[in-house]
Enzyme design. Structure first.
Site, PDB file in Angstrom:
ATOM      1  N   GLY A  48       1.037  -1.707   0.177  1.00 28.99           N
ATOM      2  CA  GLY A  48       0.433  -0.267  -0.267  1.00 28.99           C
ATOM      3  C   GLY A  48       0.393   1.202   0.177  1.00 28.99           C
ATOM      4  O   GLY A  48       2.354   1.297   0.520  1.00 28.99           O
ATOM      5  N   CYS A 101       5.359  -6.262   1.806  1.00 22.74           N
ATOM      6  CA  CYS A 101       5.284  -5.401   1.341  1.00 22.74           C
ATOM      7  C   CYS A 101       5.440  -4.122   2.933  1.00 22.74           C
ATOM      8  O   CYS A 101       5.057  -4.134   3.719  1.00 22.74           O
ATOM      9  CB  CYS A 101       4.997  -4.259  -0.029  1.00 22.74           C
ATOM     10  N   TYR A 102       3.888  -3.535   2.563  1.00 20.65           N
ATOM     11  CA  TYR A 102       3.336  -3.163   3.623  1.00 20.65           C
ATOM     12  C   TYR A 102       3.022  -3.530   4.453  1.00 20.65           C
ATOM     13  O   TYR A 102       2.409  -3.828   5.852  1.00 20.65           O
ATOM     14  CB  TYR A 102       1.868  -2.342   3.378  1.00 20.65           C
ATOM     15  N   HIS A 151       7.885  -7.144  -4.246  1.00 17.35           N
ATOM     16  CA  HIS A 151       6.287  -7.370  -4.703  1.00 17.35           C
ATOM     17  C   HIS A 151       6.635  -8.795  -5.591  1.00 17.35           C
ATOM     18  O   HIS A 151       7.011  -9.031  -7.154  1.00 17.35           O
ATOM     19  CB  HIS A 151       5.777  -6.653  -5.743  1.00 17.35           C
ATOM     20  N   GLU A 170       4.022 -10.797  -6.847  1.00 20.05           N
ATOM     21  CA  GLU A 170       2.965 -10.588  -8.202  1.00 20.05           C
ATOM     22  C   GLU A 170       3.249 -10.022  -9.454  1.00 20.05           C
ATOM     23  O   GLU A 170       3.268 -10.425 -10.500  1.00 20.05           O
ATOM     24  CB  GLU A 170       1.961  -9.796  -7.706  1.00 20.05           C
ATOM     25  N   SER A 193     -24.045  -7.815 -27.440  1.00 22.07           N
ATOM     26  CA  SER A 193     -23.298  -7.204 -28.398  1.00 22.07           C
ATOM     27  C   SER A 193     -23.117  -8.085 -29.498  1.00 22.07           C
ATOM     28  O   SER A 193     -22.497  -7.516 -30.529  1.00 22.07           O
ATOM     29  CB  SER A 193     -23.036  -5.869 -28.332  1.00 22.07           C
ATOM     30  N   GLY A 194     -22.626  -8.930 -29.041  1.00 24.39           N
ATOM     31  CA  GLY A 194     -21.657  -9.975 -30.001  1.00 24.39           C
ATOM     32  C   GLY A 194     -20.431  -9.444 -29.452  1.00 24.39           C
ATOM     33  O   GLY A 194     -19.759 -10.503 -29.531  1.00 24.39           O
ATOM     34  N   ASP A 247     -18.265 -10.683 -23.486  1.00 28.33           N
ATOM     35  CA  ASP A 247     -18.426 -10.992 -22.117  1.00 28.33           C
ATOM     36  C   ASP A 247     -20.084 -11.002 -22.383  1.00 28.33           C
ATOM     37  O   ASP A 247     -21.081 -11.988 -21.328  1.00 28.33           O
ATOM     38  CB  ASP A 247     -18.319  -9.616 -21.049  1.00 28.33           C
ATOM     39  N   LYS A 300     -11.774 -11.057 -18.078  1.00 29.06           N
ATOM     40  CA  LYS A 300     -11.784 -10.840 -18.475  1.00 29.06           C
ATOM     41  C   LYS A 300     -11.016 -12.670 -19.303  1.00 29.06           C
ATOM     42  O   LYS A 300     -11.829 -13.540 -20.719  1.00 29.06           O
ATOM     43  CB  LYS A 300     -10.583 -10.218 -19.439  1.00 29.06           C
TER      44      LYS A 300
END
Ligand code: XMP
Length: 507
Positions: free
Chosen positions: A53, A81-82, A167, A169, A220-221, A224, A363
């Site tokens: 953070g 970290c934090y 980090h 990640e 919409s095609g 999602d 996604k």
């Protein structure tokens, strides 16, 4: 999905927090992000990760956790970290402000290749982003790794609490994923994240929530809404799928969307509203005004069709949920908020009438779910297409003639990309009209016609983008065909602008 034995990631406001959740899921476990306020309501997690953070633990308003609650979860905890500095304080150590901010690559030197560092090299590049450091470690604190200067950058307290200053990640931490995995291996029977299991649970949940009510969804095609509609169909509930044709679609798009859905067993109702949209856009040149007209008309036309349906389903994704919760206003989230969170929807939400089955997914997980539902690869991997459609690719006033030019050029370009195997390598590609006429020669005649700009970009999240170095034969063939086949165009340009400062779309 049931929340027991998931990996709870507690958000202290770090810029990489979402990425931690992604990595946990990449490792095959179900990670969920929790705002600090929800700390006491995480169900029964199998492991807890405290994120990094921007604050210092010595700030008067430094975010804090109730250590007793954390302890009562009785599971392995990793402070990043934090998060590590906070744990160090809780265990009686100190956090020392540093006048130097350490940002960027550093060398990690584990004390032993065991536990958190099982299989990790004796020296490994990691990514730092902090100013405070830990000091005055408590007696029961073990140093698991140092940096090259001998400063502790990874700690352990007892047999459940771990801390790392770097980090894991981000990809710049070369063995970060392994370290994260080693941490997760400390937990007992964590819930695995497999899309097929997730799909089955989702289908049961939808059936239970919907019963015999009728659900309406807009399609919409795009990826999602397609996955959403096919999922609802698979659940066997009563549903209607509505497609608004706003006249700003690409070549043959309406037909294609209807045919694709038909093949997948979903019948789509089309609201033919091209005249309405194009009429309202006549003479409008301001980009934001165009967006406003299109957005408002969409809502009008869609709701008119919805009538008094029992329930509404939306393809809201996890990043939208996180972003609207944390109020991070990316353009995409504002735009989605616009459609997904209008007053009428909020009202329905309060009455429990809004269904958002994809709200736990990123996604690429939606794509995976789509594949698991049997949706074709080319639908699941379609490039994003903006809600206002070709309007954002037609600067100035919009006319049917200009739209026709864009449709033809776009179809030629996209087909070339597919033929040459480049479609899946780019994030988004399209043709836009440059609303300027220039001089050329066609046959023996002088021509005075529009220019067209081709754009192909790569991007991670649409916030930044780079143009793609497409092979010349693709550009040459596309240009040749456009100039020979599309009336009204005598010049083809390739857009070599990065975002920022340009945007992906022209408007
Ligand atoms: P820009 O042009 O802002 O685009 O760099 C970033 C991404 O967002 C899409 N985009 C939109 N999507 N409504 C949408 O649904 C919009 O008004 C809109 N404007 C841009 C764009 O296609 C790209 O993927």
């Amino acid at each position: 999905m049931e929340e027991s034995k998931h990996v709870a990631v507690v958000d202290f406001g770090g810029q990489y927090t979402q990425l931690i959740v992604r990595r946990v899921r990449e490792l095959g476990f179900f990670g969920k992000l929790y705002a600090l306020e929800d700390f006491a309501e995480m169900g029964s997690p199998g492991a807890v990760i405290l994120s990094g953070g921007p604050k210092s633990t010595s700030d008067p308003d430094a975010p804090d956790i109730d250590f007793e609650t954390l302890n009562n979860y009785g599971v392995p905890v990793l402070g990043i970290c934090y998060g590590m500095q906070l744990l160090n304080l809780k265990f009686g150590g100190r956090v020392e402000p540093s006048d130097r901010r350490e940002f960027g690559p550093a060398m990690l030197v584990p004390e032993k290749a065991a536990g958190l560092y099982e299989g990790v090299s004796t020296k490994s590049q990691v990514w730092m982003s902090h100013s405070d450091t830990v000091g005055n470690l408590s007696a029961d604190c073990e140093v698991l790794a140092k940096n090259e200067d001998g400063t502790p950058v990874s700690l352990r307290w007892g047999d459940r609490y771990y801390g790392i200053q770097f980090h894991p990640e981000v990809t710049h931490s070369h063995e970060g994923l392994r370290i994260l995995h080693n941490f997760l291996l400390q937990a007992d029977s964590l819930q695995e994240f497999r899309i097929d299991d997730f799909k089955r649970e989702l289908l049961d949940k939808i059936r239970a929530q919907v019963g015999d009510k009728q659900v309406v969804c807009g399609v919409s095609g795009g990826v999602d809404s397609t996955v959403l509609a096919v999922l609802l169909k698979e659940a066997g509930i009563k549903m209607r799928a509505i497609f608004v044709d706003n006249g700003l679609l690409r070549k043959d798009e309406g037909e294609e969307v209807r045919n694709n859905f038909h093949r997948m067993g979903v019948e789509v109702e089309t609201a033919e509203a091209a005249d309405l949209f194009l009429g309202a856009l006549t003479g409008v040149t301001d980009p934001e005004k165009k967006r406003e007209i299109i957005g408002n008309l969409f809502i009008e036309v869609f709701w008119d069709r919805v009538g008094d349906a029992d329930m509404l389903a939306q393809g809201t994704l996890y990043p939208d949920v996180i972003e609207s919760a944390s109020n991070a206003k990316s353009k995409a989230s504002v735009i989605k908020t616009h459609h997904n969170r209008v007053a009428r929807i909020l009202e329905l939400q309060e009455q429990g009438k809004v269904l958002e089955p994809l709200a736990d997914l990123f996604k690429d997980e939606v794509r995976e779910l789509g594949m698991s539902l049997g949706i074709a690869h080319d639908i699941v991997h379609r490039h994003p297409f903006p809600g206002p459609g070709l309007a954002v690719r037609c600067p100035g006033d919009i006319t049917e003639d200009k739209l026709q030019i864009i449709r033809e050029c776009d179809a030629i370009f996209i087909t070339r990309l597919k033929d040459y195997g480049w479609y899946d390598k780019v994030w988004q590609a399209y043709a836009a009209l440059v609303p300027v006429k220039t001089v050329g020669v066609k046959g023996d005649e002088r021509s005075y016609e529009f220019a067209v700009s081709l754009r192909a970009v790569v991007s991670e999240d649409a916030m930044t983008a780079d143009w793609v170095e497409l092979p010349y034969p693709i550009l040459r063939e596309t240009s040749h065909r456009i100039l020979n086949e599309v009336p009204g165009v005598n010049r083809v340009l390739y857009d070599i602008s990065t975002k920022p400062p340009a945007s992906i779309e022209w408007e």
